[in-house]
Enzyme design. Sequence first.
Site, mmCIF file in Angstrom:
data_model
loop_
_atom_site.group_PDB
_atom_site.id
_atom_site.type_symbol
_atom_site.label_atom_id
_atom_site.label_comp_id
_atom_site.label_asym_id
_atom_site.label_seq_id
_atom_site.Cartn_x
_atom_site.Cartn_y
_atom_site.Cartn_z
ATOM 1 N N ASP A 265 -8.074 0.634 -3.047
ATOM 2 C CA ASP A 265 -7.023 1.640 -2.889
ATOM 3 C C ASP A 265 -7.083 2.561 -4.119
ATOM 4 O O ASP A 265 -7.775 2.278 -5.109
ATOM 5 C CB ASP A 265 -5.648 0.982 -2.718
ATOM 6 C CG ASP A 265 -4.679 1.917 -1.993
ATOM 7 O OD1 ASP A 265 -4.909 3.150 -2.010
ATOM 8 O OD2 ASP A 265 -3.692 1.436 -1.421
HETATM 9 C C1 NOJ Z 1 -2.793 5.023 -1.460
HETATM 10 C C2 NOJ Z 1 -2.417 4.300 -0.212
HETATM 11 O O1 NOJ Z 1 -1.923 3.011 -0.503
HETATM 12 C C3 NOJ Z 1 -3.572 4.157 0.773
HETATM 13 O O2 NOJ Z 1 -3.079 3.594 1.955
HETATM 14 C C4 NOJ Z 1 -4.198 5.484 1.002
HETATM 15 O O3 NOJ Z 1 -5.201 5.399 1.980
HETATM 16 C C5 NOJ Z 1 -4.748 5.985 -0.326
HETATM 17 N N1 NOJ Z 1 -3.638 6.159 -1.251
HETATM 18 C C6 NOJ Z 1 -5.524 7.288 -0.191
HETATM 19 O O4 NOJ Z 1 -4.679 8.341 0.022
#
Ligand code: NOJ
Length: 737
Positions: A265
């Site tokens: 993430d």
């Molecule tokens: C943080 C989020 O938790 C995740 O779900 C997302 O895909 C990423 N950011 C990218 O934007």
Amino acid sequence: MTEEKLRALLDSMSLEEKVGQMVQVTGAFLEEDAVITGPAADAGLELSDCRLAGSILGIAGADRLKRIQERYMEEHPHHIPLLMMADVIHGYRTVFPIPLALGASFQPELVEKAMGMAAEEAASAGLHVTFSPMTDLVRDPRWGRVLESFGESPWLDSRMAEAYVRGYQGADGDLSRPGRMSACDKHFVGYGAPVAGREYNHAELSEHTVREFHLPPKIAAIKAGTACVMPAFQSLNGEPCTASEKIVRKLLRDELGFEGVTISDWSAVGELVAQGAAADTREAAKLAIEAGIDIDMMSVCYARELKGLVESGEVEERLVDEAVWRILTLKNRLGLFEDPFHGSGTEAEKKTVLCQEHRDFARKMVAESVILLKNEDSVLPLSREKKTAFIGPYVDSTDTCGSWAIFQNREDTVTLRRGVAEGGYGENALFCHGCDVLENTRVLGFGVEEVFGQREDRDELVKQALKAAEEADAVVMALGEHTLQSGEAASRGDITLPAQQMELLRQVSRVNSNVITVVYSGRPLDLREVSACSKAVLAVFLPGTMGGAGIADVLFGAASPGGRVSMSFPWSAAQIPVYHNDYSTGRPYDPAGAEQKFVSRYLDMPNSPLYPFGYGLTYGSFRYSSVTLSAETMKAGEVLTAAVTVTNEGTAAAKETVQLYLHDEKATTVRPRRELKGVKCLYLQPGESGEAVFRITEEMLKIWDRDMNFLAEPGTFTVYIGSDSRTENGAGFRYEG
Ligand code: NOJ
């Protein structure tokens, strides 16, 4: 490209190039005039770290991505194409209702079709991978990201996970076809259970709970063929998932057999330092690659440290090669070596983005996902001959797509007022703003901040609203939380409507007794007082681009409300977590019985939520026959059928969502009181009857026993079939093994 050629390509790449493939940065950093600012700059990221990055995220548009791709490939030593990724969560420009609402449709086949459309639009705009579905099972509506989940049932979440993956990747999983995208199942695992509902907090879940509730939707996504998986930000039982060999390498890869790409993430690898799991970025990179993270999203760790770690022998080059092989394989599956633009282009965009077919289907999905929670005296559907006042901040709001619709254009959104007018329902409608969505407060979003003061014309607006309410036969109150009060980083402790909206509702309900409240929210709110002030309550969540049109169809009866509660609406936030599939206790409470003391209950509130799982009214009225089973016993490998006849005794045609629940009466581990295991939708005209027939297989009886074996234990089971999780319409059978 053949596997042989791909292997030869990998063998010819330098270590620096290979590490590059494992780095992901925002798309803007690869544009011609890029400058790194903001948190990435603070974290020390420089343009040189991005030069060989194998994938980018967060931007779209066929022309824009084409320019980046061409320039990048020209400069890349082996001319390897970039992967273009982004969060396309519930639609690209045609935004469908939020996933929690799609879950409420209880209809995976419709959701699959919707996500097919989302993929077509996003792929035409140059995207290859979407960070979706989020298959985190949820029980705590204080957590803002419940909007991105399908709800609290492992069975329903699993069906939705499959639908999403098949929608994006196509039923045959051939990613090379234009209009297809790779899915990325997220977040592995436990992100849906942050302690106290506070975003990014750690999760404490027993292995039993993980396996029984949180893993099934992930397994469903993997079996459906998701090409990517995103390990979660947070720690699970004390281990940050991003650094956990146990969670990623052993559970996800070895046990569940996932062979695709894993991607961290956002900045999660770097955050291992703040979590106290790594001393510095070097150790963080080492831990993450050893755990099995192929791509580092937006931290400097892999870009800066991996090469040195391999050169010093601290990390085996084999781990880098394995990760890069998976990344190259995904690029190859997408056909990027033959067409780095994957069929995108302005022509394709023009044809698909916001096309009539997508908009019509999005409108249908609104009607299929809104939940009619209350409808006293059949105040709904409204009659267009009668005078209806539409009051509230959501009457004219175009902000109804939610914080994850990052490619939405607010101008595309059909407001409630527009939906009423364009649907031809508006001859006797009048509209008032009433009040703002928030007052005297400040909300933060992705690079946006909205400040709400107190308007000077506040009293005047209320006066106008009350006058309209007095004159009307019925009032539709369009109220809700702000879109920045749900989504990522938007946990709330108080999950009631904003105070001045509640006050307006109270005042309106004093002057008009036919109040219908339409609630916009990213979560199940505490609607106790809303319900007390309203004859009807319609939960519409964040309904997306066609929200106003679909809601108007339901309000005026052109469509029957199709949604069912997929995440319980609590009676009070103090009950959280409250959900239908909780375990039997030794001291059960019978609310219908005499006053009892030493039982499992609250002294000051009910045990049950205000609106339970599976619940939702329609414009029909359905009578169920008792359950008939094809046999009273079942042996290993056999299949039983369970059936009911349902009759629409109402005056309107409607869809009934017939639900099958199982209860294992006695087992070596305590069992949920009800587990959803099947859904059938019957469309019935007034007076019409239909039969819902379900198959009960041995697989459906399996549980995790006390030694963590997954098996069906001989014993008695009850099958319940009814219109929500409280149904007592049951029949028993014995499983003999
Ligand atoms: C943080 C989020 O938790 C995740 O779900 C997302 O895909 C990423 N950011 C990218 O934007």
